[in-house]
Scaffold this motif. Sequence first.
Motif, mmCIF file in Angstrom:
data_model
loop_
_atom_site.group_PDB
_atom_site.id
_atom_site.type_symbol
_atom_site.label_atom_id
_atom_site.label_comp_id
_atom_site.label_asym_id
_atom_site.label_seq_id
_atom_site.Cartn_x
_atom_site.Cartn_y
_atom_site.Cartn_z
ATOM 1 N N TYR A 251 -60.041 -20.191 -2.501
ATOM 2 C CA TYR A 251 -60.818 -18.705 -2.370
ATOM 3 C C TYR A 251 -62.367 -19.033 -3.096
ATOM 4 O O TYR A 251 -62.472 -19.877 -3.999
ATOM 5 C CB TYR A 251 -60.143 -18.004 -3.566
ATOM 6 N N CYS B 248 -63.353 -10.488 1.882
ATOM 7 C CA CYS B 248 -62.288 -9.715 1.234
ATOM 8 C C CYS B 248 -62.334 -8.433 1.621
ATOM 9 O O CYS B 248 -61.322 -7.694 2.060
ATOM 10 C CB CYS B 248 -62.252 -9.930 -0.179
ATOM 11 N N CYS C 75 -60.511 -7.873 5.090
ATOM 12 C CA CYS C 75 -59.508 -8.581 5.039
ATOM 13 C C CYS C 75 -58.155 -7.582 5.208
ATOM 14 O O CYS C 75 -58.323 -6.442 4.464
ATOM 15 C CB CYS C 75 -59.192 -9.396 3.984
ATOM 16 N N LEU D 173 -55.472 -7.858 3.932
ATOM 17 C CA LEU D 173 -54.611 -7.895 2.536
ATOM 18 C C LEU D 173 -55.327 -7.410 1.279
ATOM 19 O O LEU D 173 -54.401 -7.357 0.294
ATOM 20 C CB LEU D 173 -54.471 -9.328 2.486
ATOM 21 N N VAL D 174 -56.558 -7.014 1.406
ATOM 22 C CA VAL D 174 -57.051 -6.533 0.251
ATOM 23 C C VAL D 174 -56.613 -4.937 0.043
ATOM 24 O O VAL D 174 -56.164 -4.217 1.044
ATOM 25 C CB VAL D 174 -58.597 -6.534 0.221
ATOM 26 N N CYS E 21 -55.462 -7.819 -4.468
ATOM 27 C CA CYS E 21 -55.239 -8.460 -3.119
ATOM 28 C C CYS E 21 -53.667 -8.834 -3.127
ATOM 29 O O CYS E 21 -53.203 -9.311 -4.344
ATOM 30 C CB CYS E 21 -56.125 -9.858 -2.997
ATOM 31 N N ILE F 137 -52.313 -11.234 -1.853
ATOM 32 C CA ILE F 137 -52.141 -12.831 -1.988
ATOM 33 C C ILE F 137 -52.308 -13.013 -3.372
ATOM 34 O O ILE F 137 -51.666 -14.265 -3.846
ATOM 35 C CB ILE F 137 -53.130 -13.642 -1.153
ATOM 36 N N PHE F 138 -52.880 -12.521 -4.454
ATOM 37 C CA PHE F 138 -53.093 -12.978 -5.614
ATOM 38 C C PHE F 138 -52.605 -11.630 -6.650
ATOM 39 O O PHE F 138 -53.538 -11.019 -6.973
ATOM 40 C CB PHE F 138 -54.589 -13.273 -5.944
ATOM 41 N N VAL G 220 -60.004 -9.456 -6.875
ATOM 42 C CA VAL G 220 -60.865 -10.533 -5.726
ATOM 43 C C VAL G 220 -62.218 -9.922 -5.665
ATOM 44 O O VAL G 220 -62.225 -8.578 -5.485
ATOM 45 C CB VAL G 220 -60.105 -11.091 -4.676
ATOM 46 N N TRP H 234 -63.724 -14.423 -0.080
ATOM 47 C CA TRP H 234 -62.925 -15.098 0.742
ATOM 48 C C TRP H 234 -62.066 -16.169 0.541
ATOM 49 O O TRP H 234 -62.068 -16.642 -0.531
ATOM 50 C CB TRP H 234 -63.976 -15.803 1.999
ATOM 51 N N CYS H 235 -60.897 -16.118 1.274
ATOM 52 C CA CYS H 235 -59.930 -17.406 1.074
ATOM 53 C C CYS H 235 -59.096 -17.668 2.547
ATOM 54 O O CYS H 235 -59.528 -16.961 3.515
ATOM 55 C CB CYS H 235 -58.815 -16.996 -0.031
ATOM 56 N N VAL I 256 -56.438 -17.639 3.629
ATOM 57 C CA VAL I 256 -55.252 -16.525 4.242
ATOM 58 C C VAL I 256 -55.933 -15.207 4.832
ATOM 59 O O VAL I 256 -55.189 -14.378 5.416
ATOM 60 C CB VAL I 256 -54.647 -16.265 3.124
ATOM 61 N N TRP I 257 -57.151 -15.194 4.757
ATOM 62 C CA TRP I 257 -57.744 -13.862 5.411
ATOM 63 C C TRP I 257 -57.225 -13.642 7.011
ATOM 64 O O TRP I 257 -56.943 -14.457 7.555
ATOM 65 C CB TRP I 257 -59.291 -14.461 5.832
HETATM 66 FE FE1 SF4 Z 1 -57.180 -11.645 -0.391
HETATM 67 FE FE2 SF4 Z 1 -58.275 -13.905 0.766
HETATM 68 FE FE3 SF4 Z 1 -57.977 -11.585 2.122
HETATM 69 FE FE4 SF4 Z 1 -59.895 -11.958 0.330
HETATM 70 S S1 SF4 Z 1 -59.692 -13.072 2.110
HETATM 71 S S2 SF4 Z 1 -58.628 -10.228 0.372
HETATM 72 S S3 SF4 Z 1 -58.640 -13.304 -1.174
HETATM 73 S S4 SF4 Z 1 -56.219 -12.714 1.370
#
Ligand code: SF4
Length: 107
Positions: free
Chosen positions: A48, A69, A72, A74-75, A86, A88-89, A94, A99-100, A102-103
């Motif tokens: 990340y 993010c 993404c 997952l946000v 997010c 993931i966290f 975030v 970015w991480c 898992v995007w």
């Molecule tokens: Fe979450 Fe990673 Fe997606 Fe950003 S890129 S929203 S940290 S999963």
Amino acid sequence: MSKIARRQFIQLSAVAAAGFLVRPGSEARAEDLPKLAEDDAMAQAMKYTHDASTVDAASRANPAPDQSCANCALVQGDETAAWRPCQIFPGKLVNNKGWCSVWAPKP
Ligand code: SF4
């Protein structure tokens, strides 16, 4: 299943499992959550960064362009907020420009 897809599947499975541990109704308001630190162990494991522009696109497993993010799947939360929850966290925010590894693209 490719090695990269298997790794992402394992990462997402761990996140999904963690999601079951969060009791409904126990979520804090987004603005009350702490910001994810880049030196957080989980953040480092997922590569990340607060600034997606610092990531070498050629080093990413997923070649889709313009990843951050903000775009993404997952946000969560308010699209206009600079910091957002997010999946993931859990319990952290975030950076919308972050970015991480898992995007994932929005469907
Ligand atoms: Fe979450 Fe990673 Fe997606 Fe950003 S890129 S929203 S940290 S999963």
